[in-house]
Design a protein around this motif. Structure first.
Motif, PDB file in Angstrom:
ATOM      1  N   ASN A 147       0.825  -1.208   0.000  1.00 18.20           N
ATOM      2  CA  ASN A 147       0.000   0.000   0.000  1.00 18.20           C
ATOM      3  C   ASN A 147       0.858   1.256   0.000  1.00 18.20           C
ATOM      4  O   ASN A 147       0.489   2.291  -0.562  1.00 18.20           O
ATOM      5  CB  ASN A 147      -0.916  -0.013   1.220  1.00 18.20           C
ATOM      6  CG  ASN A 147      -1.907   1.126   1.208  1.00 18.20           C
ATOM      7  OD1 ASN A 147      -2.638   1.317   0.236  1.00 18.20           O
ATOM      8  ND2 ASN A 147      -1.944   1.899   2.291  1.00 18.20           N
ATOM      9  N   ALA A 153      -8.954   1.219   4.657  1.00 17.74           N
ATOM     10  CA  ALA A 153      -9.757   2.120   3.828  1.00 17.74           C
ATOM     11  C   ALA A 153     -10.570   3.081   4.685  1.00 17.74           C
ATOM     12  O   ALA A 153     -10.690   4.276   4.373  1.00 17.74           O
ATOM     13  CB  ALA A 153     -10.671   1.301   2.924  1.00 17.74           C
ATOM     14  N   GLU A 181     -10.164   7.131   4.722  1.00 16.65           N
ATOM     15  CA  GLU A 181     -11.262   8.053   4.415  1.00 16.65           C
ATOM     16  C   GLU A 181     -11.453   9.080   5.528  1.00 16.65           C
ATOM     17  O   GLU A 181     -11.662  10.265   5.265  1.00 16.65           O
ATOM     18  CB  GLU A 181     -12.562   7.273   4.207  1.00 16.65           C
ATOM     19  CG  GLU A 181     -13.744   8.163   3.882  1.00 16.65           C
ATOM     20  CD  GLU A 181     -15.006   7.373   3.587  1.00 16.65           C
ATOM     21  OE1 GLU A 181     -16.095   7.898   3.845  1.00 16.65           O
ATOM     22  OE2 GLU A 181     -14.889   6.238   3.107  1.00 16.65           O
ATOM     23  N   ALA A 226     -10.047   3.915  -2.077  1.00 15.68           N
ATOM     24  CA  ALA A 226      -9.445   3.811  -0.755  1.00 15.68           C
ATOM     25  C   ALA A 226     -10.491   3.580   0.310  1.00 15.68           C
ATOM     26  O   ALA A 226     -10.170   3.097   1.356  1.00 15.68           O
ATOM     27  CB  ALA A 226      -8.661   5.065  -0.431  1.00 15.68           C
ATOM     28  N   ALA A 233      -8.081   8.719  -2.083  1.00 12.46           N
ATOM     29  CA  ALA A 233      -7.751   8.126  -3.382  1.00 12.46           C
ATOM     30  C   ALA A 233      -8.861   7.191  -3.796  1.00 12.46           C
ATOM     31  O   ALA A 233      -9.516   6.570  -2.979  1.00 12.46           O
ATOM     32  CB  ALA A 233      -6.419   7.386  -3.286  1.00 12.46           C
ATOM     33  N   ALA A 234      -9.086   7.080  -5.078  1.00 13.58           N
ATOM     34  CA  ALA A 234     -10.164   6.246  -5.594  1.00 13.58           C
ATOM     35  C   ALA A 234     -10.006   4.840  -5.084  1.00 13.58           C
ATOM     36  O   ALA A 234      -8.958   4.243  -5.177  1.00 13.58           O
ATOM     37  CB  ALA A 234     -10.133   6.253  -7.126  1.00 13.58           C
ATOM     38  N   SER A 277      -4.420   3.071  -4.944  1.00 12.29           N
ATOM     39  CA  SER A 277      -5.568   2.871  -4.076  1.00 12.29           C
ATOM     40  C   SER A 277      -5.532   1.496  -3.417  1.00 12.29           C
ATOM     41  O   SER A 277      -4.811   0.604  -3.844  1.00 12.29           O
ATOM     42  CB  SER A 277      -6.854   3.019  -4.891  1.00 12.29           C
ATOM     43  OG  SER A 277      -6.929   1.982  -5.849  1.00 12.29           O
TER      44      SER A 277
END
Length: 880
Positions: free
Chosen positions: A795, A862, A866, A880, A877-878, A800
């Protein structure tokens, strides 16, 4: 420093690629030398007591007991049952004589029930009431005994029974005759059908009176000479015992079995070897299928397995050099090496395939793979090694040595995967993938599903963790090694049979007292415990009320001596005379059975059995010889024993036999106190309560129940201490390397969740933790930490979370777990219950570790990403 190390790994991998031929030759040569060194220097310590620290208090007490009574250490128990009491006694006697002629195999042989002392003084161990009943019974049989002593043949037996029937027997005599008729019917049916049989004269004459010298089992205590440098330490003695046992069982028509710790451990090794062979074949097939499904390349799988073998041989040589002698726990180090060694290979191999799909060129793909996973593999190896090294300071020597070998093996596995593996891939390069794995992963719906439903996943994980914590106190550790063994094996089934009887249980506690007074004081305290059935000391063999008992025996002797002393014996009858006596008895029996005075079917049944035997006899002479053997084979021996019991002397400490004294008193005057449980100690709670009760009254108590209980507690303590230390050391290492407390928690939280959930699943599935499957603890620590490290470092490369889950790293975690499950799950099919429980538990643990690594951890990362993005006022990030 991290970038410098990454560059070093790349240079090592690239150098091995350029010198691939020499690296493979050198690696193979080192593997060959390691194999030769291992074979010539490896020794085995098969003594299970050496698995625990010798300084533990109960180990010190055990050594003190063994020094005081060395002949009671490592005793094998020969159990003789079935058949008549006389045949059991004779089988025990003959086997003892045979074993005593083999001093190279047997240090001592003891017959606890058949000492000449007890054959003479046995009646003094009856109580006075039983002696009077015995006197009445023998007086009733006096005419019968006199006739049989004069004519011990089928003729004599039939004649005395004919005379008894003609004299109109009294009700008491009819009761005894009914029992004799029933036993004669059984003997005649056996003769007609060709079944082995021997009339039990003691049972016929004495009925329910207990002769303590004729229990249902005959026992022989054998102390073998053991060679602990050999895998089969008792191989020679066991082979000799089994050979003699087979011969004597057939000769005397009895059953002879071996039990005790040594035969049971030998059977366990055989079961383990058989189960390991079956599991190895099944495991190899399953692992190959999983690896091929994940890597899609036979060459890649072949290179990985060859690297694994090379690393395994190197580790074996390291184990011999580091600890010298392997025990049964440290010998399982290859299991841990395979589990994590395959994981390293899968991570490197799948990253290589991913990079090969991107750049095409083999050399560039190797460099990229090394740069991508070199740091993660190193960190995983160090973290796993620290987890294993955490067992070094524990009192469980088996785990400590296992930790040293497995910890060193992690660095060896890392070395093999960055040297030999790239060289093999260079000499045998896989075909270029059709499409990059990432491209295939884009279509997979599960990464997107996990991230969309991350809060549901986290909520479910939290609830499951709370529920698991609530049931955590109910987790039990099965510390009894008997529960791990095949219950159908001879040693275990015999042992359990003896355990069920408080009079024969092998699970007794021993206390070494300073002198006779101390022994009696200890015994007196223990006799009041509800957990204790009886306590035996040397003074227990000096019966009370001897003066009154000797008077009763003298009265019996006055009446019986003239009867039991043989007068002029009758001429031995021929077969014709014995056949004629049978027919006369049959005629008298027919007349008597037709009357109304007899209540019961015994005369009619005996008449029918006699008719059937005479009708189907064939050769009368053969029939009479066979019937004579079935009826009278043991009668002379029984009479001899009865004569011997009529002349005992007073029992004093000075008249006890040396063979008995040496089992309860040392030359220095120290005394052994033997404590028998009131309950069946197959139950762990009963064993725990028995051991604790006895030790409260006698702190120096030792023996199998104490050793099992304290050994289990030592193992539990070792696991708890080592697990806590491993988590702390791994956390410190991760914090130093990752430098973010958040990432350290990302690694450790799924690991802790896995362990907590494992407890709940084990309770629900009825899979207890035990001495065998507890080895899963260090394995789950190593793999759990490694899985978290791989995903977090991937990661950090950017992109993402959904791309991480679609990458070769996530796929490698998935297939690494599947491979380990396939490898060890095959153990679940073993007949050995410990091995089967290890396989089942590993499947449970790895399934939960996989779910936590590929579902809970991504959802947690994730969600945290967020929330951090929201606080920073930026978009995550898309994906995420």
């Amino acid at each position: 420093m991290g970038r410098g190390y990454q560059a070093l790994v790349v240079r090592v991998v690239d150098g091995c690629r350029r010198a691939a031929v020499w690296v493979v030759i050198g690696g193979a040569a080192l593997a060959g030398l390691a194999a030769a060194y291992t074979v010539t220097h490896l020794t085995l310590d098969t003594d299970p007591m050496n698995l625990l620290d010798a300084d533990l208090p109960f180990r010190q007490l055990q050594r003190d007991f063994e020094a005081a009574f060395p002949h009671l250490d490592d005793v094998m128990l020969v159990v003789v049952d079935h058949g008549s009491a006389e045949r059991r006694r004779e089988a025990v006697r003959v086997m003892a004589e045979q074993l005593e002629r083999q001093p190279a195999f047997f240090a001592s042989v003891y017959q606890p029930q058949q000492d000449e002392f007890f054959d003479r003084h046995g009646l003094l161990y009856f109580n006075v009431e039983e002696l009077w009943r015995l006197d009445e019974r023998l007086t009733t049989w006096e005419p019968f005994l006199g006739s049989m002593v004069h004519d011990p043949s089928v003729r004599g037996l039939c004649s005395v029974l004919t005379a008894a029937l003609k004299e109109d027997p009294s009700p008491e005599q009819r009761k005894l005759l009914a029992k004799m008729f029933a036993m004669l019917s059984e003997a005649m049916d056996a003769q007609r059908l060709g079944r082995p049989h021997a009339l039990r004269w003691k049972q016929a004459m004495l009925e329910d009176l207990t002769d303590r010298n004729d229990p249902l089992h005959g026992f022989l205590l054998v102390t073998p000479r053991l060679d602990y440098s050999n895998l089969k330490a008792a191989g020679g003695p066991l082979e000799a015992l089994r050979r003699h046992g087979r011969e004597l069982a057939e000769r005397f028509d009895v059953r002879i079995r071996l039990t005790g710790s040594i035969p049971i451990e030998e059977e366990e090794r055989e079961t383990l070897a058989e189960g390991a062979g079956t599991a190895a074949g099944l495991s190899l097939g399953l692992v190959s299928l999983v690896l091929f499904a994940g890597l899609r390349s036979a060459r890649l799988v072949g290179a990985m397995l060859c690297t694994l073998v090379v690393g395994l041989l190197w580790t074996a040589a390291f184990a011999v050099a580091a600890v010298g002698s392997l025990n049964f726990v440290s010998a399982s180090a290859p299991v841990l090496f395979i589990g994590l060694g395959v994981d390293f290979g899968i991570q490197f191999g799948m990253r290589y395939r991913e990079e090969r799909g991107r750049v095409g060129a083999h050399d560039e793909a190797l460099r990229r793979a090394a740069a991508g996973v070199g740091g993660a593999l190193t960190l995983a190896a160090v973290a796993a090694a620290l987890s294993f090294f955490s067992f070094l300071p524990t009192s469980y020597r088996g785990f400590a040595e296992l930790g040293l070998i497995a910890g060193g093996g992690m660095f060896i596995a890392l070395l093999a995967n960055v040297t030999v593996f790239p060289a093999l891939l260079t000499l045998w390069p896989p075909a270029l993938p059709n499409r990059p794995p990432a491209a295939r992963g884009e279509a997979s719906p599960w990464p997107a599903f996990i991230l969309r439903r991350r809060r549901v996943i986290l909520g479910a994980a939290a609830l499951a963790a709370l529920a698991s914590l609530a049931v955590l106190p109910f987790l039990r550790f099965d510390f009894n090694p008997l529960h791990l063994r095949d219950p159908s094996s001879e040693g275990v089934s015999t042992f359990r049979e003896l355990l069920a009887d408080p009079e024969t249980t092998p699970y007794v506690i021993q206390v070494v007292a300073d002198d006779a007074a101390d022994a009696e004081a200890v015994a007196e305290r223990l006799r009041s415990s509800p957990e204790v059935n009886r306590v035996v000391t040397l003074s227990s063999f000096i019966p009370g009320e001897q003066e009154e008992k000797l008077a009763v025996i003298d009265e019996m002797a006055v009446v019986l001596d003239p009867v039991l002393t043989p007068r002029e014996p009758a001429d031995p009858p021929n077969a014709e005379a014995e056949l004629r006596a049978m027919k006369d008895f049959r005629a008298t029996l027919g007349a008597f059975a037709g009357g109304d005075a007899w209540h019961g079917d015994e005369p009619r049944a005996l008449m029918e059995a006699t008719d059937a035997l005479l009708r189907d006899a064939g050769d009368p002479a053969v029939m009479v010889r066979g019937l004579r053997a079935r009826l009278l084979e043991h009668f002379p021996a029984w009479l001899d024993r009865l004569r011997g019991l009529m002349s005992p002397g007073e029992i004093t400490p000075e008249t006890l036999p040396d063979s008995l004294i040496r089992h309860y008193r040392t030359d220095e005057g120290r005394m052994r106190v033997e404590v028998f449980p009131a309950r069946n100690l197959q139950d762990n709670d009963a064993l725990r309560q028995f051991a604790d009760h006895v030790r409260r009254a006698a702190p120096r108590a030792i023996g199998s129940p104490v050793g099992i209980l304290e050994g289990g507690r030592a193992i539990i303590d070792a696991c708890l201490r080592a697990t806590g230390l491993a988590v702390v050391m791994a956390a410190l290492l991760l914090f130093v390397v990752l430098r973010r407390a958040r990432d350290v928690l990302f690694v450790l939280l799924p690991l802790v969740l896995t362990m907590v959930l494992t407890v709940a699943v084990c309770l629900a599935a009825g899979v207890p933790l035990n001495l065998a499957n507890v080895i899963a603890v260090p394995l789950v620590l190593g793999l759990g930490i490694a899985f978290g490290i791989y995903l977090i470092l991937r990661n950090r490369e950017g992109g993402s979370m959904i791309r991480v889950l679609q990458s070769s790293t996530a796929h490698a975690v998935f297939f690494s777990a599947l491979t380990t499950m396939a490898s060890f799950g095959a153990l679940g099919f073993s007949r050995h219950q410990g091995m089967a429980s290890l396989g089942i538990l590993l499947v449970i643990v790895l399934t939960l570790a996989l779910v936590c690594a590929l579902a809970v951890l991504p959802a947690l990362m994730a969600e945290v990403a967020e929330r951090r993005a929201g606080r920073a006022g930026t978009e995550p990030a898309a994906g995420a």
